[in-house]
Design a protein around this motif. Sequence first.
Motif, short mmCIF file in Angstrom:
data_model
loop_
_atom_site.label_atom_id
_atom_site.label_comp_id
_atom_site.label_asym_id
_atom_site.label_seq_id
_atom_site.Cartn_x
_atom_site.Cartn_y
_atom_site.Cartn_z
N ILE A 187 73.98 76.95 71.54
CA ILE A 187 74.87 77.80 72.34
C ILE A 187 75.06 77.21 73.73
CG2 ILE A 187 75.04 80.05 73.50
CD1 ILE A 187 73.67 81.23 70.94
N GLU A 188 73.97 76.81 74.36
CA GLU A 188 74.04 76.25 75.71
C GLU A 188 74.77 74.91 75.75
OE1 GLU A 188 69.97 76.48 77.01
OE2 GLU A 188 70.13 78.65 77.35
N GLU A 189 74.57 74.08 74.71
CA GLU A 189 75.28 72.81 74.62
C GLU A 189 76.78 73.01 74.44
OE1 GLU A 189 73.28 70.73 71.48
OE2 GLU A 189 71.61 70.10 72.78
N ASP A 190 77.16 74.18 73.94
CA ASP A 190 78.57 74.53 73.75
C ASP A 190 79.18 75.10 75.03
OD1 ASP A 190 80.84 74.64 72.08
OD2 ASP A 190 80.46 76.74 71.57
N GLY A 191 78.40 75.07 76.13
CA GLY A 191 78.91 75.55 77.41
C GLY A 191 78.81 77.04 77.61
N LYS A 192 78.09 77.73 76.76
CA LYS A 192 77.92 79.17 76.88
C LYS A 192 76.51 79.44 77.38
CE LYS A 192 80.88 79.71 72.83
NZ LYS A 192 80.90 80.09 71.41
N SER A 193 76.26 80.66 77.76
CA SER A 193 74.90 81.03 78.14
C SER A 193 74.44 82.18 77.25
CB SER A 193 74.83 81.43 79.61
OG SER A 193 75.68 82.51 79.88
N CYS A 194 73.12 82.29 77.12
CA CYS A 194 72.57 83.33 76.27
C CYS A 194 71.22 83.77 76.82
CB CYS A 194 72.43 82.86 74.83
SG CYS A 194 71.32 81.48 74.59
N ILE A 195 70.83 84.94 76.46
CA ILE A 195 69.51 85.47 76.78
C ILE A 195 68.79 85.62 75.46
CG2 ILE A 195 68.22 87.41 77.75
CD1 ILE A 195 69.82 85.89 79.86
N TYR A 196 67.58 85.11 75.39
CA TYR A 196 66.78 85.22 74.18
C TYR A 196 65.31 85.33 74.55
CZ TYR A 196 65.81 80.26 74.86
OH TYR A 196 65.42 79.05 75.38
N SER A 197 64.53 85.78 73.62
CA SER A 197 63.08 85.87 73.81
C SER A 197 62.40 85.55 72.49
CB SER A 197 62.68 87.27 74.29
OG SER A 197 63.07 88.24 73.35
N ALA A 198 61.16 85.17 72.57
CA ALA A 198 60.36 84.91 71.37
C ALA A 198 59.54 86.15 71.06
CB ALA A 198 59.45 83.70 71.60
N VAL A 199 59.51 86.51 69.80
CA VAL A 199 58.71 87.66 69.37
C VAL A 199 57.62 87.16 68.43
CG1 VAL A 199 60.56 89.36 69.65
CG2 VAL A 199 60.31 88.19 67.46
N GLU A 200 56.61 87.95 68.27
CA GLU A 200 55.53 87.62 67.33
C GLU A 200 54.94 88.91 66.79
OE1 GLU A 200 51.99 86.87 70.59
OE2 GLU A 200 53.18 85.15 69.96
N GLY A 201 54.01 88.77 65.89
CA GLY A 201 53.32 89.93 65.33
C GLY A 201 54.25 90.87 64.60
N ALA A 202 54.05 92.16 64.83
CA ALA A 202 54.82 93.19 64.13
C ALA A 202 56.31 93.10 64.43
CB ALA A 202 54.30 94.58 64.49
N ALA A 203 56.66 92.70 65.66
CA ALA A 203 58.08 92.58 66.00
C ALA A 203 58.73 91.45 65.19
CB ALA A 203 58.24 92.32 67.50
N LEU A 204 58.05 90.32 65.07
CA LEU A 204 58.59 89.21 64.28
C LEU A 204 58.74 89.62 62.81
CD1 LEU A 204 59.52 86.31 63.90
CD2 LEU A 204 57.11 85.63 63.73
N GLU A 205 57.75 90.32 62.30
CA GLU A 205 57.82 90.79 60.91
C GLU A 205 59.03 91.70 60.71
OE1 GLU A 205 55.24 93.51 57.78
OE2 GLU A 205 54.29 92.86 59.64
N SER A 206 59.25 92.61 61.63
CA SER A 206 60.38 93.54 61.54
C SER A 206 61.72 92.81 61.59
CB SER A 206 60.28 94.56 62.67
OG SER A 206 61.39 95.43 62.65
N TYR A 207 61.86 91.89 62.56
CA TYR A 207 63.10 91.13 62.66
C TYR A 207 63.31 90.24 61.43
CZ TYR A 207 64.34 92.35 67.47
OH TYR A 207 64.73 93.02 68.61
N ALA A 208 62.24 89.67 60.88
CA ALA A 208 62.34 88.81 59.71
C ALA A 208 62.80 89.61 58.48
CB ALA A 208 61.02 88.11 59.45
N LYS A 209 62.28 90.81 58.32
CA LYS A 209 62.70 91.65 57.19
C LYS A 209 64.18 91.98 57.30
CE LYS A 209 58.29 93.97 56.30
NZ LYS A 209 57.59 95.28 56.39
N LYS A 210 64.62 92.32 58.50
CA LYS A 210 66.03 92.64 58.73
C LYS A 210 66.90 91.40 58.43
CE LYS A 210 69.04 94.30 62.44
NZ LYS A 210 69.11 94.68 63.85
#
Length: 105
Positions: free
Chosen positions: A17-40
């Motif tokens: 995204i950034e190499e395409d000249g755009k900006s983004c906000i992101y974060s790394a998740v782990e544990g139960a949050a990662l599991e939930s996002y992965a299931k989705k």
Amino acid sequence: MKKFYDKLVRDKIPQIIEEDGKSCIYSAVEGAALESYAKKKLREEIEEFLADPSAEEAGDVMEIFHLLCDIYDIKDSQIMASSTAKRVTRGGFNEGFVLSWVIER
């Protein structure tokens, strides 16, 4: 224009995204949050595969499936052993049998 996603993405997506000249906000998740996002994400990828059965979509399903297996500490060898055992004892799905009902005796 800001677009909201709140979904798990592949590791290199923020960089792309950034190499395409755009900006983004992101974060790394782990544990139960990662599991939930992965299931989705798995549900999302399965829906995409069903809409477009292709090697690319199947690869996406496999990638997120492997992440979930890592989360649950399930090894590929365990998956293959279980799959083989069930195929031997119960068969596969190749015949297309649909069970309508069973009469209990």
